[in-house]
Design a protein around this motif. Sequence first.
Motif, PDB file in Angstrom:
ATOM      1  N   LYS A 148       0.841  -1.198   0.000  1.00 27.02           N
ATOM      2  CA  LYS A 148       0.000   0.000   0.000  1.00 27.02           C
ATOM      3  C   LYS A 148       0.878   1.251   0.000  1.00 27.02           C
ATOM      4  O   LYS A 148       1.980   1.250   0.550  1.00 27.02           O
ATOM      5  CB  LYS A 148      -0.942   0.000   1.206  1.00 27.02           C
ATOM      6  N   HIS A 184      -6.042   8.199 -11.127  1.00 26.76           N
ATOM      7  CA  HIS A 184      -7.059   7.411 -11.837  1.00 26.76           C
ATOM      8  C   HIS A 184      -6.735   7.355 -13.338  1.00 26.76           C
ATOM      9  O   HIS A 184      -6.881   6.300 -13.973  1.00 26.76           O
ATOM     10  CB  HIS A 184      -8.449   8.003 -11.600  1.00 26.76           C
ATOM     11  N   THR A 206      -3.886   4.827 -13.747  1.00 29.18           N
ATOM     12  CA  THR A 206      -4.304   3.430 -13.648  1.00 29.18           C
ATOM     13  C   THR A 206      -5.057   2.996 -14.900  1.00 29.18           C
ATOM     14  O   THR A 206      -4.876   1.868 -15.377  1.00 29.18           O
ATOM     15  CB  THR A 206      -5.187   3.201 -12.404  1.00 29.18           C
ATOM     16  N   GLN A 229      -6.175  -1.894 -11.817  1.00 31.26           N
ATOM     17  CA  GLN A 229      -7.329  -1.670 -10.953  1.00 31.26           C
ATOM     18  C   GLN A 229      -6.816  -1.313  -9.563  1.00 31.26           C
ATOM     19  O   GLN A 229      -6.236  -2.149  -8.877  1.00 31.26           O
ATOM     20  CB  GLN A 229      -8.208  -2.924 -10.887  1.00 31.26           C
ATOM     21  N   ALA A 230      -6.991  -0.059  -9.157  1.00 30.35           N
ATOM     22  CA  ALA A 230      -6.506   0.377  -7.855  1.00 30.35           C
ATOM     23  C   ALA A 230      -7.556   1.233  -7.164  1.00 30.35           C
ATOM     24  O   ALA A 230      -8.224   2.053  -7.800  1.00 30.35           O
ATOM     25  CB  ALA A 230      -5.206   1.166  -8.015  1.00 30.35           C
ATOM     26  N   ARG A 231      -7.682   1.038  -5.859  1.00 33.33           N
ATOM     27  CA  ARG A 231      -8.572   1.882  -5.054  1.00 33.33           C
ATOM     28  C   ARG A 231      -7.748   3.066  -4.531  1.00 33.33           C
ATOM     29  O   ARG A 231      -6.775   2.876  -3.802  1.00 33.33           O
ATOM     30  CB  ARG A 231      -9.163   1.098  -3.892  1.00 33.33           C
ATOM     31  N   ALA A 268      -7.714   6.720  -2.561  1.00 32.70           N
ATOM     32  CA  ALA A 268      -8.413   7.615  -1.641  1.00 32.70           C
ATOM     33  C   ALA A 268      -7.592   8.878  -1.463  1.00 32.70           C
ATOM     34  O   ALA A 268      -6.356   8.852  -1.526  1.00 32.70           O
ATOM     35  CB  ALA A 268      -8.607   6.941  -0.282  1.00 32.70           C
ATOM     36  N   THR A 297     -11.247   1.734   4.120  1.00 29.94           N
ATOM     37  CA  THR A 297     -12.083   1.586   2.925  1.00 29.94           C
ATOM     38  C   THR A 297     -11.473   0.616   1.911  1.00 29.94           C
ATOM     39  O   THR A 297     -12.085   0.350   0.878  1.00 29.94           O
ATOM     40  CB  THR A 297     -12.306   2.935   2.231  1.00 29.94           C
ATOM     41  N   GLY A 298     -10.273   0.132   2.199  1.00 26.67           N
ATOM     42  CA  GLY A 298      -9.600  -0.772   1.274  1.00 26.67           C
ATOM     43  C   GLY A 298      -8.703  -0.064   0.283  1.00 26.67           C
ATOM     44  O   GLY A 298      -8.309  -0.653  -0.739  1.00 26.67           O
ATOM     45  N   ALA A 299      -8.336   1.174   0.564  1.00 23.31           N
ATOM     46  CA  ALA A 299      -7.513   1.943  -0.370  1.00 23.31           C
ATOM     47  C   ALA A 299      -6.154   1.299  -0.584  1.00 23.31           C
ATOM     48  O   ALA A 299      -5.512   0.837   0.362  1.00 23.31           O
ATOM     49  CB  ALA A 299      -7.336   3.369   0.141  1.00 23.31           C
ATOM     50  N   ASP A 300      -5.724   1.279  -1.848  1.00 31.41           N
ATOM     51  CA  ASP A 300      -4.368   0.846  -2.203  1.00 31.41           C
ATOM     52  C   ASP A 300      -3.405   2.026  -2.169  1.00 31.41           C
ATOM     53  O   ASP A 300      -2.215   1.852  -1.908  1.00 31.41           O
ATOM     54  CB  ASP A 300      -4.355   0.241  -3.608  1.00 31.41           C
TER      55      ASP A 300
END
Length: 308
Positions: free
Chosen positions: A74, A92, A95, A101-103, A105, A160-163
């Motif tokens: 991360k 964004h 990517t 595919q990346a989260r 934040a 939130t699962g952010a990468d």
Amino acid sequence: RIANCSGFYGDRLSAAREMVEGGPIDFLTGDYLAELTLLILWKMKQKDSNTGYALTFVRQMEEVLGTCLDKGIKIVTNAGGLNPAALAAKMHELTDRLGLQARIAHIEGDDILAKLPELQAAGEKLAHLDTGRPLAGSGVQPIAANAYLGAWGIVEALNTGADVVICPRVTDASLVVGPSAWHFGWDKSDWDRLASSVVAGHILECGAQATGGNYSFFQEVPGLQHPGFPIAEMHADGSFVVTKHEGTGGQVSVGTVTAQLLYEIEGERYMNPDVVARFDTIHLDQESPDRVLVSDVRGEPAPATTKV
């Protein structure tokens, strides 16, 4: 295992790739913001409102983002500067272009420029930290006003699962405190653990300064032409080991770590938004070559106010 790949805006571009490919890490962090840097980013933003962040971070991510996603590393950075939303949008775009595919934040809330009149009307003097002189009557017209945020926004972003977590003006140490508190599930009143992670963040924040670059006896440090960047191996009790990737230049010793610990502090009580770290409680042990154990750090409740 939290790694640093940048101590300032303009630091070694290849450091991100070196840290990601040079050995196992869990977090890649980077500090890009000196106070002067905010002025540079402000000037940039005047020319293009879609900028105001550290451009070099995007170049580094082009090289390592795919590998980080593959390895589960991360990324937490303050490269968002004065415009974290714009950097998130740029990420964004990156990517999409790379087919990843990346989260992603980003954090906001540090910009209080519009609130200055309201704060002053309420009696906040916004006194200069060194001189005590209030902002009013100083002859200074601020162009930016950014509060130093702490670590809990980073924790929420990771929840939130952010990468990738893009921060604005957070404290340098928060880049390490956030991942540590999130990983171990520390509470907001775990003063000693939080204080210890602040110490870890302070050691890592300036990059290769901790591996010999800030050491008075630099002539004793091997390979300082291309030093490795530092890593903190955090433990659940807050203690940690400072190290670097095997085979890289520089040195991690009680001396190099002490030199960085004493950099940019005003006393034994080191204030961060989340905790006050007692620098007079830090214990250092040379565990083995290039491995320094840091333990026994004590913390006090967070200050009532933050630096702006």
